[in-house]
Design a protein around this motif. Structure first.
Motif, PDB file in Angstrom:
ATOM      1  N   MET A   1       0.836  -1.176   0.000  1.00 59.97           N
ATOM      2  CA  MET A   1       0.000   0.000   0.000  1.00 59.97           C
ATOM      3  C   MET A   1       0.884   1.243   0.000  1.00 59.97           C
ATOM      4  N   ILE A   2       0.463   2.246  -0.755  1.00 57.59           N
ATOM      5  CA  ILE A   2       1.139   3.532  -0.836  1.00 57.59           C
ATOM      6  C   ILE A   2       0.190   4.595  -0.296  1.00 57.59           C
ATOM      7  N   LEU A   3       0.723   5.503   0.512  1.00 62.10           N
ATOM      8  CA  LEU A   3      -0.069   6.607   1.035  1.00 62.10           C
ATOM      9  C   LEU A   3       0.350   7.877   0.322  1.00 62.10           C
ATOM     10  N   GLU A   4      -0.588   8.466  -0.394  1.00 56.50           N
ATOM     11  CA  GLU A   4      -0.395   9.773  -1.022  1.00 56.50           C
ATOM     12  C   GLU A   4      -0.766  10.825   0.014  1.00 56.50           C
ATOM     13  N   VAL A   5       0.123  11.799   0.226  1.00 55.69           N
ATOM     14  CA  VAL A   5      -0.116  12.867   1.189  1.00 55.69           C
ATOM     15  C   VAL A   5      -0.043  14.198   0.439  1.00 55.69           C
ATOM     16  N   ALA A   6      -1.157  14.927   0.479  1.00 59.00           N
ATOM     17  CA  ALA A   6      -1.226  16.211  -0.218  1.00 59.00           C
ATOM     18  C   ALA A   6      -1.671  17.293   0.755  1.00 59.00           C
ATOM     19  N   PRO A   7      -0.733  18.149   1.209  1.00 60.79           N
ATOM     20  CA  PRO A   7      -1.137  19.297   2.023  1.00 60.79           C
ATOM     21  C   PRO A   7      -1.741  20.358   1.106  1.00 60.79           C
ATOM     22  N   LEU A   8      -2.953  20.775   1.397  1.00 56.96           N
ATOM     23  CA  LEU A   8      -3.690  21.683   0.519  1.00 56.96           C
ATOM     24  C   LEU A   8      -3.918  23.024   1.205  1.00 56.96           C
ATOM     25  N   SER A   9      -3.508  24.099   0.557  1.00 55.42           N
ATOM     26  CA  SER A   9      -3.796  25.457   1.026  1.00 55.42           C
ATOM     27  C   SER A   9      -4.874  26.030   0.126  1.00 55.42           C
ATOM     28  N   VAL A  10      -6.048  26.267   0.719  1.00 57.31           N
ATOM     29  CA  VAL A  10      -7.202  26.758  -0.036  1.00 57.31           C
ATOM     30  C   VAL A  10      -7.275  28.281   0.107  1.00 57.31           C
ATOM     31  N   ARG A  11      -7.562  28.951  -0.999  1.00 55.07           N
ATOM     32  CA  ARG A  11      -7.672  30.412  -0.995  1.00 55.07           C
ATOM     33  C   ARG A  11      -8.649  30.880   0.084  1.00 55.07           C
ATOM     34  N   ALA A  12      -8.271  31.930   0.772  1.00 55.36           N
ATOM     35  CA  ALA A  12      -9.092  32.472   1.860  1.00 55.36           C
ATOM     36  C   ALA A  12     -10.514  32.764   1.379  1.00 55.36           C
ATOM     37  N   GLY A  13     -11.479  32.355   2.177  1.00 50.36           N
ATOM     38  CA  GLY A  13     -12.883  32.577   1.854  1.00 50.36           C
ATOM     39  C   GLY A  13     -13.487  31.536   0.941  1.00 50.36           C
ATOM     40  N   GLN A  14     -12.668  30.598   0.450  1.00 50.93           N
ATOM     41  CA  GLN A  14     -13.143  29.582  -0.480  1.00 50.93           C
ATOM     42  C   GLN A  14     -13.321  28.205   0.172  1.00 50.93           C
ATOM     43  N   GLU A  15     -13.178  28.127   1.477  1.00 47.47           N
ATOM     44  CA  GLU A  15     -13.198  26.846   2.166  1.00 47.47           C
ATOM     45  C   GLU A  15     -14.508  26.081   1.961  1.00 47.47           C
ATOM     46  N   SER A  16     -15.626  26.750   2.124  1.00 45.86           N
ATOM     47  CA  SER A  16     -16.921  26.066   1.957  1.00 45.86           C
ATOM     48  C   SER A  16     -17.123  25.590   0.527  1.00 45.86           C
ATOM     49  N   ALA A  17     -16.750  26.413  -0.436  1.00 42.03           N
ATOM     50  CA  ALA A  17     -16.886  26.030  -1.842  1.00 42.03           C
ATOM     51  C   ALA A  17     -15.952  24.860  -2.162  1.00 42.03           C
ATOM     52  N   PHE A  18     -14.738  24.893  -1.599  1.00 35.39           N
ATOM     53  CA  PHE A  18     -13.800  23.788  -1.804  1.00 35.39           C
ATOM     54  C   PHE A  18     -14.370  22.494  -1.247  1.00 35.39           C
ATOM     55  N   GLU A  19     -14.891  22.536  -0.035  1.00 34.64           N
ATOM     56  CA  GLU A  19     -15.433  21.328   0.575  1.00 34.64           C
ATOM     57  C   GLU A  19     -16.606  20.771  -0.229  1.00 34.64           C
ATOM     58  N   ALA A  20     -17.446  21.636  -0.741  1.00 33.42           N
ATOM     59  CA  ALA A  20     -18.564  21.179  -1.579  1.00 33.42           C
ATOM     60  C   ALA A  20     -18.044  20.552  -2.872  1.00 33.42           C
ATOM     61  N   ALA A  21     -17.038  21.164  -3.485  1.00 33.85           N
ATOM     62  CA  ALA A  21     -16.453  20.619  -4.713  1.00 33.85           C
ATOM     63  C   ALA A  21     -15.771  19.283  -4.436  1.00 33.85           C
ATOM     64  N   PHE A  22     -15.134  19.164  -3.278  1.00 37.92           N
ATOM     65  CA  PHE A  22     -14.468  17.911  -2.943  1.00 37.92           C
ATOM     66  C   PHE A  22     -15.479  16.775  -2.811  1.00 37.92           C
ATOM     67  N   LEU A  23     -16.642  17.064  -2.266  1.00 40.54           N
ATOM     68  CA  LEU A  23     -17.671  16.022  -2.138  1.00 40.54           C
ATOM     69  C   LEU A  23     -18.041  15.441  -3.495  1.00 40.54           C
ATOM     70  N   GLN A  24     -18.001  16.267  -4.532  1.00 42.66           N
ATOM     71  CA  GLN A  24     -18.252  15.774  -5.887  1.00 42.66           C
ATOM     72  C   GLN A  24     -17.024  15.065  -6.454  1.00 42.66           C
ATOM     73  N   ALA A  25     -15.850  15.653  -6.255  1.00 40.12           N
ATOM     74  CA  ALA A  25     -14.616  15.102  -6.827  1.00 40.12           C
ATOM     75  C   ALA A  25     -14.264  13.742  -6.232  1.00 40.12           C
ATOM     76  N   GLN A  26     -14.599  13.516  -4.968  1.00 41.01           N
ATOM     77  CA  GLN A  26     -14.241  12.234  -4.359  1.00 41.01           C
ATOM     78  C   GLN A  26     -14.937  11.068  -5.046  1.00 41.01           C
ATOM     79  N   LYS A  27     -16.046  11.329  -5.700  1.00 44.34           N
ATOM     80  CA  LYS A  27     -16.735  10.276  -6.451  1.00 44.34           C
ATOM     81  C   LYS A  27     -15.887   9.819  -7.637  1.00 44.34           C
TER      82      LYS A  27
END
Length: 100
Positions: free
Chosen positions: A1-27
């Motif tokens: 097993m390989i663990l991919e680690v990605a530290p993500l810095s999200v633009r200020a004020g975009q956190e909620s939009a990022f989280e919503a987009a991630f819910l779609q992208a994880q599919k």
């Protein structure tokens, strides 16, 4: 097993939009060959910082199977515009005998 680690810095004020987009992208990522699971965590002290952990069967499953796939273009469209700066992704392998 390989663990991919990605530290993500999200633009200020975009956190909620990022989280919503991630819910779609994880599919997208969850359907890829070699995908074993993932988790996204948000930093408590710095709310714009996240860490994405993805478990893959092999490094090639991520670097070739996913990153060179048409699905990766969809993933990018959902998420990459949120990052500042763009993340540096690292891969880790288990150390024999060190699991608890």
């Amino acid at each position: 097993m390989i663990l991919e680690v990605a530290p993500l810095s999200v633009r200020a004020g975009q956190e909620s939009a990022f989280e919503a987009a991630f819910l779609q992208a994880q599919k997208i990522i969850s359907t890829m060959p070699g995908y074993l699971g993932h988790e996204l965590q948000r930093c408590i002290e710095r709310p714009g910082e996240y860490i994405l952990l993805v478990r893959w069967q092999t490094l090639e499953d991520h670097e070739i199977g996913f990153r060179k796939s048409p699905q990766y273009q969809e993933w990018k469209a959902h998420l990459h515009h949120f990052y500042e700066p763009f993340p540096v992704v690292s891969h880790y392998a288990p150390v024999s005998g060190a699991a608890g």
